[in-house]
Design a protein around this motif. Structure first.
Motif, PDB file in Angstrom:
ATOM      1  N   UNK A 124      58.586  19.867 114.627  1.00  0.00           N
ATOM      2  CA  UNK A 124      58.717  21.270 114.241  1.00  0.00           C
ATOM      3  C   UNK A 124      58.439  22.193 115.424  1.00  0.00           C
ATOM      4  N   UNK A 125      57.431  21.843 116.222  1.00  0.00           N
ATOM      5  CA  UNK A 125      57.107  22.678 117.378  1.00  0.00           C
ATOM      6  C   UNK A 125      58.242  22.667 118.392  1.00  0.00           C
ATOM      7  N   UNK A 126      58.810  21.501 118.652  1.00  0.00           N
ATOM      8  CA  UNK A 126      59.922  21.422 119.604  1.00  0.00           C
ATOM      9  C   UNK A 126      61.105  22.266 119.127  1.00  0.00           C
ATOM     10  N   UNK A 127      61.397  22.185 117.823  1.00  0.00           N
ATOM     11  CA  UNK A 127      62.496  22.999 117.276  1.00  0.00           C
ATOM     12  C   UNK A 127      62.171  24.484 117.389  1.00  0.00           C
ATOM     13  N   UNK A 128      60.903  24.824 117.164  1.00  0.00           N
ATOM     14  CA  UNK A 128      60.497  26.231 117.249  1.00  0.00           C
ATOM     15  C   UNK A 128      60.630  26.756 118.673  1.00  0.00           C
ATOM     16  N   UNK A 129      60.257  25.941 119.651  1.00  0.00           N
ATOM     17  CA  UNK A 129      60.383  26.354 121.052  1.00  0.00           C
ATOM     18  C   UNK A 129      61.848  26.644 121.371  1.00  0.00           C
ATOM     19  N   UNK A 130      62.743  25.778 120.920  1.00  0.00           N
ATOM     20  CA  UNK A 130      64.167  25.998 121.179  1.00  0.00           C
ATOM     21  C   UNK A 130      64.664  27.275 120.499  1.00  0.00           C
ATOM     22  N   UNK A 131      64.217  27.489 119.266  1.00  0.00           N
ATOM     23  CA  UNK A 131      64.658  28.673 118.530  1.00  0.00           C
ATOM     24  C   UNK A 131      64.159  29.948 119.197  1.00  0.00           C
ATOM     25  N   UNK A 132      62.892  29.954 119.584  1.00  0.00           N
ATOM     26  CA  UNK A 132      62.319  31.132 120.240  1.00  0.00           C
ATOM     27  C   UNK A 132      63.030  31.405 121.569  1.00  0.00           C
ATOM     28  N   UNK A 133      63.323  30.339 122.315  1.00  0.00           N
ATOM     29  CA  UNK A 133      64.050  30.509 123.577  1.00  0.00           C
ATOM     30  C   UNK A 133      65.411  31.150 123.352  1.00  0.00           C
ATOM     31  N   UNK A 134      66.001  30.859 122.197  1.00  0.00           N
ATOM     32  CA  UNK A 134      67.317  31.429 121.863  1.00  0.00           C
ATOM     33  C   UNK A 134      67.215  32.827 121.255  1.00  0.00           C
ATOM     34  N   UNK A 135      65.988  33.333 121.145  1.00  0.00           N
ATOM     35  CA  UNK A 135      65.800  34.683 120.618  1.00  0.00           C
ATOM     36  C   UNK A 135      65.653  34.767 119.121  1.00  0.00           C
ATOM     37  N   UNK A 136      65.441  33.613 118.465  1.00  0.00           N
ATOM     38  CA  UNK A 136      65.281  33.616 117.016  1.00  0.00           C
ATOM     39  C   UNK A 136      63.805  33.620 116.641  1.00  0.00           C
ATOM     40  N   UNK A 137      63.498  34.212 115.518  1.00  0.00           N
ATOM     41  CA  UNK A 137      62.115  34.307 115.042  1.00  0.00           C
ATOM     42  C   UNK A 137      61.752  33.058 114.242  1.00  0.00           C
ATOM     43  N   UNK A 138      60.563  32.518 114.501  1.00  0.00           N
ATOM     44  CA  UNK A 138      60.079  31.332 113.784  1.00  0.00           C
ATOM     45  C   UNK A 138      58.668  31.625 113.273  1.00  0.00           C
ATOM     46  N   UNK A 139      58.544  31.805 111.962  1.00  0.00           N
ATOM     47  CA  UNK A 139      57.268  32.150 111.343  1.00  0.00           C
ATOM     48  C   UNK A 139      56.937  31.112 110.275  1.00  0.00           C
ATOM     49  N   UNK A 140      55.692  30.667 110.239  1.00  0.00           N
ATOM     50  CA  UNK A 140      55.265  29.758 109.184  1.00  0.00           C
ATOM     51  C   UNK A 140      55.538  30.407 107.830  1.00  0.00           C
ATOM     52  N   UNK A 141      56.309  29.774 106.948  1.00  0.00           N
ATOM     53  CA  UNK A 141      56.706  30.417 105.686  1.00  0.00           C
ATOM     54  C   UNK A 141      55.532  30.747 104.768  1.00  0.00           C
ATOM     55  N   UNK A 142      54.521  29.893 104.734  1.00  0.00           N
ATOM     56  CA  UNK A 142      53.366  30.164 103.883  1.00  0.00           C
ATOM     57  C   UNK A 142      52.619  31.399 104.367  1.00  0.00           C
ATOM     58  N   UNK A 143      52.445  31.499 105.685  1.00  0.00           N
ATOM     59  CA  UNK A 143      51.768  32.674 106.236  1.00  0.00           C
ATOM     60  C   UNK A 143      52.610  33.929 106.011  1.00  0.00           C
ATOM     61  N   UNK A 144      53.922  33.813 106.128  1.00  0.00           N
ATOM     62  CA  UNK A 144      54.800  34.967 105.888  1.00  0.00           C
ATOM     63  C   UNK A 144      54.637  35.470 104.461  1.00  0.00           C
ATOM     64  N   UNK A 145      54.566  34.548 103.504  1.00  0.00           N
ATOM     65  CA  UNK A 145      54.394  34.935 102.102  1.00  0.00           C
ATOM     66  C   UNK A 145      53.042  35.607 101.890  1.00  0.00           C
ATOM     67  N   UNK A 146      51.995  35.060 102.509  1.00  0.00           N
ATOM     68  CA  UNK A 146      50.654  35.651 102.391  1.00  0.00           C
ATOM     69  C   UNK A 146      50.646  37.060 102.972  1.00  0.00           C
ATOM     70  N   UNK A 147      51.348  37.230 104.072  1.00  0.00           N
ATOM     71  CA  UNK A 147      51.367  38.529 104.753  1.00  0.00           C
ATOM     72  C   UNK A 147      52.050  39.583 103.891  1.00  0.00           C
ATOM     73  N   UNK A 148      53.129  39.194 103.239  1.00  0.00           N
ATOM     74  CA  UNK A 148      53.843  40.138 102.374  1.00  0.00           C
ATOM     75  C   UNK A 148      52.968  40.597 101.217  1.00  0.00           C
ATOM     76  N   UNK A 149      52.180  39.655 100.665  1.00  0.00           N
ATOM     77  CA  UNK A 149      51.381  39.967  99.474  1.00  0.00           C
ATOM     78  C   UNK A 149      50.002  40.542  99.780  1.00  0.00           C
TER      79      UNK A 149
END
Length: 215
Positions: A124-149
């Motif tokens: 997952x970390x390797x995929x995230x590094x590639x995504x971030x390098x490409x300019x895409x946002x990678x956020x832990x989904x559970x933390x994202x849900x907690x942040x919204x609520x």
């Protein structure tokens, strides 16, 4: 004759340049080893402090900087901002054991693209590094849900840290060691947090902050 186009970043010919900044030596070394197993990722250096992280970013000009949140001389979000000054093309990914809504909101406001817990797998970390390098946002989904609520926390990140370190009933001197702060500074943070949360003591402040998802 027209020259052939250069390979895209992250291909075997031009692996993504990555740096790691984490003061936990064992974790940092393990991350470096895991990421180095990926053919398209090149770990160019490691650092344990904000100061060394800035120097490393300036010298290596990495594609991605993987940063811990808590460092001896500051935090990863401060470092992300400084890296943007010395290596404008570098994109940052926060990898932390302190994944809380307050930190995520601050990270997003600063333009950090990745925010993941240290429980993230190597793949997952390797995929995230590639995504971030490409300019895409990678956020832990559970933390994202907690942040919204959770709503907006009135606590500063350091106040939240100190409350979290106080959650098990630790004495002031223990909290100070955990947070790498002076005892007087810890007392000031606890007092400020209690006032903001309208709590009668630090234990009540911890309970309120946890209920709201702020720690």
């Amino acid at each position: 004759m027209t020259a052939a186009p250069s390979a895209a970043p992250g291909t075997a010919a031009t692996p993504l340049r990555v740096i790691l900044v984490d003061d936990e030596n064992l974790i940092r070394s393990a991350l470096a080893t895991m990421l180095s197993l990926e053919d398209d990722l090149d770990v160019r250096g490691e650092a344990a402090t904000v100061a060394d992280g800035i120097r490393l970013a300036q010298s290596e000009q990495p594609d991605v900087a993987v940063l811990d949140l808590q460092l001896p001389d500051g935090d990863g979000l401060e470092l992300a901002g400084r890296i943007s000054e010395v290596s404008s093309a570098t994109r940052c990914l926060i990898l932390t054991s302190h994944a809380r809504p307050g930190y995520l909101k601050r990270a997003l406001a600063q333009g950090v693209l990745g925010f993941l817990p240290k429980t993230t797998s190597a793949d997952q970390l390797a995929r995230a590094v590639r995504a971030v390098a490409a300019g895409r946002r990678v956020i832990d989904p559970e933390l994202a849900a907690e942040t919204i609520s959770s709503g907006d926390s009135p606590l500063t990140p350091r106040e939240a840290d100190v409350l979290e370190f106080a959650a098990d009933g630790a004495a002031i001197e223990q909290i100070a060691r955990r947070a790498h702060l002076a005892e007087g500074t810890v007392r000031n943070y606890l007092s400020s947090a209690q006032a903001k949360l309208q709590a009668s003591n630090r234990h009540e402040a911890v309970a309120i902050a946890r209920r709201q998802g702020w720690i």
